[in-house]
Design a protein around this motif. Structure first.
Motif, PDB file in Angstrom:
ATOM      1  N   THR A  63       0.844  -1.195   0.000  1.00  0.00           N
ATOM      2  CA  THR A  63       0.000   0.000   0.000  1.00  0.00           C
ATOM      3  C   THR A  63       0.883   1.251   0.000  1.00  0.00           C
ATOM      4  OG1 THR A  63      -1.642  -1.192   1.286  1.00  0.00           O
ATOM      5  CG2 THR A  63      -1.873   1.191   1.184  1.00  0.00           C
ATOM      6  N   PRO A  66       3.256   1.818  -3.516  1.00  0.00           N
ATOM      7  CA  PRO A  66       2.529   2.428  -4.638  1.00  0.00           C
ATOM      8  C   PRO A  66       2.084   3.856  -4.347  1.00  0.00           C
ATOM      9  CG  PRO A  66       1.717   0.217  -4.257  1.00  0.00           C
ATOM     10  CD  PRO A  66       2.661   0.530  -3.124  1.00  0.00           C
ATOM     11  N   THR A  67       1.710   4.130  -3.085  1.00  0.00           N
ATOM     12  CA  THR A  67       1.277   5.493  -2.762  1.00  0.00           C
ATOM     13  C   THR A  67       2.420   6.484  -3.013  1.00  0.00           C
ATOM     14  OG1 THR A  67      -0.150   4.563  -1.073  1.00  0.00           O
ATOM     15  CG2 THR A  67       0.205   6.934  -0.999  1.00  0.00           C
ATOM     16  N   VAL A  70       3.017   6.798  -6.859  1.00  0.00           N
ATOM     17  CA  VAL A  70       2.065   7.610  -7.617  1.00  0.00           C
ATOM     18  C   VAL A  70       2.215   9.092  -7.259  1.00  0.00           C
ATOM     19  CG1 VAL A  70       0.380   5.779  -8.036  1.00  0.00           C
ATOM     20  CG2 VAL A  70       0.120   7.238  -6.009  1.00  0.00           C
TER      21      VAL A  70
END
Lengths: 302, 533
Positions: A63, A66-67, A70
């Motif tokens: 989690t 990727p946060t 991005v």
């Protein structure tokens, strides 16, 4: 691609490289792992599933990473875009006028052209004006696009950095001839630019100039073919069947009829055509003198 | 179950005749009514798509005029979105399987459920009527952007009214599912004993109920403007075209999640069954559905990065767009992790699920490319966007539905499909699909705008490849449907649980009886995906 045609290409292409690069990496990695698992743990070779416990650490890792990723992508996207909205104080202002289905460019000295000519290495601001529906001015080589919206003063700017000609396309759907609503931007030397800008002579008949400037010719052809509306060719003096308030009648295409077709196009519509999408009046756009020019021009168009 | 128990009649045998179907309040029959009506519209949409691709095989006029092309792509979009994708998974598989999977005999409001289908049919008829009356189908694109949609002479009002009616169908289905899940779960099925498909339907249902009214009122405003000349969106009447875009996307972006969330639920069912493993990260997947539904409300502005919205608004919408990608990524990681140390049975539903993951990844990652501001300015309204949303909607939702059609084939129709034919058809569909849509991504990067009837010569090669891909894909779809139709007669009788599935639908006969369960279903205490090895 891989040019430096405008001042925005670098920033945009850097975002492309980062986001596309990371995307290709994840696509290949996840797909490969998926296929590897399916082969390795095929029921024939692996008849009993193993026991795998829920793993909160793993959930948190995939989690958080990727946060962060991005947000990095967002950052580069933002940085590549920011200069597009930071308008220079000192630039050449040109009105880009969109109308179904043509582009016209009006310079500060009053010159109107259907192509955009700009000097190299000079900031140019386009004031985007639409006379009918939504359009979008798109120059792929420059990596810029902004919608042209009636009633709203959108604008865009750029610096042409390489001599040459580049496509201008319409990117917002605007009706039948949307895909033909094209023009070119020519990036030229400063001297060439000023010669061009101050040369207001035109080989076109003054009436034709008015027709082009108002995008009339994108629907009414000059060669007899049917585009959207009736062709201008040979129209002068003929007898035409029109529909007036639902009733058919015969009229002669004369000075008065042409004048009323410009100032009140929906009053008498030629039979077989739709009132459709034409501007409801050209009162503010075409002067009485210009109407006379148009009539003189139509007389020559046998 | 004792061997003496009499096999009760399946829901097909309970009553016969057309009336017993079109006025049925049985959730399974309504699901099938949806299946056949949705399927018909889907095929119409496919044919329109084929015609578009054929027109684009070469520059200039190929088989139709520009105006016809514009009407064809509008109708293709309206049918595929409003008549196929939005109802799709919930209306068909949700209706048939939600009550069974939560161990009950029907949805909470069976009559409202029937009303939803009737509204769907009515909306569909309105959409089709645009073909035969007045000036022909709308030529505005499925987005009905003002002021073009206010000015054009085509049948916009009728098409918009069709979408308005379909909205009610969607709202009522959502409402029905919310109440069903809250009130009718098996007494032993707590929230976290519920399978993930019902979870996905639950998240979706909230979007259907909360977002759909906004599109309803927006569409009525279009009609009011066209009929009464009210100046709402057309600046020549004093309106604001950007207002329309906001209102439209406030619904239509969450609608994207109406289209894809339930499909993700299907994948979460199929993968654990064929991996013979409990799903990895059950709670993470369940929560991520809710997170997508929630954050999905706040990202609509990314459809308008070039429309002249204020600078800060563009930045905020971009950052929120990136955040909504995270829950989708979490789901993907968990699906792949479920395969780890599994005992994997490669059957057609798994192949479609794997294709889903691959294509959904492409769809999602290209979504990041257009979620970033700098890159979106270049790609907005180009073929890149067309490729992107077909990867998500068709490569994702479409493939998940194809997979589910095979997964639940035996349960719904009582026979097994032919596995070999199914795998060959899958191959054609997968290869055709990627040849059809991947070139669009490159065309977009090269700068070919969408909704183009004609294009510059440099775009020809990729357009040819794309068109040829469409033929391969449609051939695959025809093969798949032929196999499914033939198997209904010739297939072997389906057992209760052909795949070793663990959710409640595998505890009842194939096809189920009218009341779903002849004996009380047993809700596994270990959770919905526990495999007894």
């Amino acid at each position: 691609m891989f040019t430096n045609a405008s001042n925005f290409v670098d920033g945009v292409d850097l975002s492309f490289a980062i986001i596309l690069g990371a995307s290709v990496f994840f696509l290949v990695a996840i797909t490969a792992i998926m296929i590897w698992f399916v082969i390795k743990y095929n029921r024939k070779k692996h008849p009993k599933p193993g026991i795998v416990k829920e793993n909160h650490k793993l959930e948190i890792i995939w989690t958080v990473i990727p946060t962060i990723l991005v947000l990095v992508m967002f950052y580069y996207g933002w940085m590549g875009y920011k200069p597009m909205r930071e308008f220079p104080k000192d630039s050449i202002h040109i009105k880009a006028i969109a109308q179904m289905w043509s582009w016209n460019f009006e310079y500060e000295n009053g010159k109107v052209s259907d192509t955009l000519v700009v000097p190299i290495d000079k900031a140019v601001t386009l004031d985007l004006i639409s006379r009918d529906v939504l359009h979008s001015l798109y120059i792929p080589a420059f990596r810029i696009k902004e919608d042209v919206i009636p009633g709203i003063d959108n604008k865009m700017w750029f610096i042409g950095q390489e001599l040459g000609d580049y496509n201008i396309l319409c990117a917002e759907y605007c009706g039948d001839r949307h895909s033909y609503m094209m023009s070119k931007v020519y990036v030229v030397q400063e001297t060439e630019y000023s010669t061009w800008l101050n040369d207001k002579s035109s080989n076109d008949h003054p009436g034709l100039q008015v027709l082009k400037k108002n995008a009339c010719t994108s629907c009414h052809s000059l060669d007899g073919s049917k585009i959207i509306g009736p062709s201008f060719k040979g129209v002068w003096g003929i007898t035409e069947t029109v529909i007036t308030e639902g009733v058919e009648r015969q009229i002669t295409v004369d000075k008065e009829y042409i004048r009323s077709s410009i100032y009140d196009p929906n009053a008498d519509v030629t039979k077989g055509y739709n009132p459709g999408l034409m501007i409801t009046t050209y009162k503010d756009l075409i002067t009485e003198d210009e109407v006379k020019d148009i009539i003189e021009y139509l007389k020559t168009l046998k | 179950m004792s061997t003496a128990a009499i096999q009760s009649k399946s829901f097909y045998e309970e009553k016969k005749g057309l009336k017993s179907w079109i006025f049925s309040t049985d959730h399974k029959r309504i699901g099938l009514l949806y299946f056949y009506s949705l399927g018909s519209f889907f095929l119409v949409g496919v044919i329109l798509g084929l015609l578009m691709r054929l027109e684009l095989i070469s520059p200039g006029e190929t088989i139709m005029k520009a105006k016809t092309y514009n009407q064809v792509f509008t109708l293709h979009g309206v049918i595929m979105i409003f008549l196929f994708l939005i109802p799709s998974v919930p209306a068909v598989f949700g209706n048939i399987f939600l009550p069974i999977m939560i161990g009950t005999d029907d949805v909470a409001f069976p009559k409202i459920n029937l009303l939803s289908w009737w509204l769907y049919v009515l909306g569909g008829l309105f959409a089709l009527s645009t073909l035969v009356v007045g000036d022909g189908p709308a030529d505005t694109g499925w987005t009905f952007y003002a002021p073009y949609s206010v000015k054009t002479g085509t049948n916009v009002s009728l098409a918009v009214f069709a979408a308005f009616i379909l909205g009610f169908s969607s709202i009522l289905t959502g409402l029905n599912f919310i109440v069903t899940i809250h009130r009718l779960r098996h007494p032993k099925m707590g929230w976290f004993k519920m399978p993930l498909f019902p979870w996905a339907l639950y998240a979706t249902a909230w979007i259907q109920v909360l977002a759909t009214p906004i599109i309803g009122i927006t569409l009525l405003m279009i009609i009011a403007e066209r009929v009464f000349g009210l100046g709402l969106f057309d600046p020549s009447l004093g309106g604001d075209p950007i207002l329309y875009q906001h209102l439209f996307w406030i619904y239509s972006h969450p609608a994207v999640y109406i289209m894809v969330l339930p499909a993700m639920g299907l994948i979460s069912e199929m993968i654990p069954t064929f991996a013979k493993r409990p799903i990895f990260g059950y709670k993470a997947i369940a929560y991520s559905s809710m997170a997508i539904a929630f954050i999905g409300y706040f990202v609509w502005g990314h459809h308008m990065f070039t429309s002249g919205m204020s600078g800060p608004a563009r930045v905020i919408f971009s950052i929120l767009t990136f955040l909504v990608a995270v829950p989708s990524a979490i789901k993907t990681f968990n699906w792949v992790a479920t395969l780890y140390k599994g005992s994997i049975l490669i059957k057609t539903p798994l192949l479609f699920s794997m294709a889903f993951i691959f294509q959904f990844l492409i769809g999602g990652l290209t979504g990041l490319v257009i979620g970033a501001l700098a890159t979106d300015v270049h790609l907005h309204d180009t073929y890149f966007v067309v490729g992107h949303f077909h990867y998500v909607m068709f490569g994702g939702t479409g493939f998940a539905m194809f997979g589910a059609m095979h997964y639940w084939y035996g349960k719904i129709w009582g026979k097994m499909y032919n596995e070999k034919m199914a795998q060959i058809s899958f191959g054609f569909i997968f290869v055709g699909f990627n040849f059809l849509y991947f070139p669009m991504l490159i065309l977009g990067l090269m700068g070919m705008p969408r909704r183009y009837y004609d294009y510059l010569p440099e775009f020809t090669t990729l357009n040819v490849i794309s068109t040829v891909g469409s033929w391969v894909m449609v051939l695959g779809i025809i093969m798949m449907l032929t196999n499914l139709i033939r198997s209904k007669k010739r297939g072997e009788k389906a057992p209760k649980d052909p795949w070793g599935g663990t959710t409640l639908e595998w505890q009842t006969s194939s096809p189920p009886s009218l009341h779903n369960f002849d004996t009380e279903p047993i809700v596994p205490e270990e959770g919905p995906y526990f495999h007894k090895v």
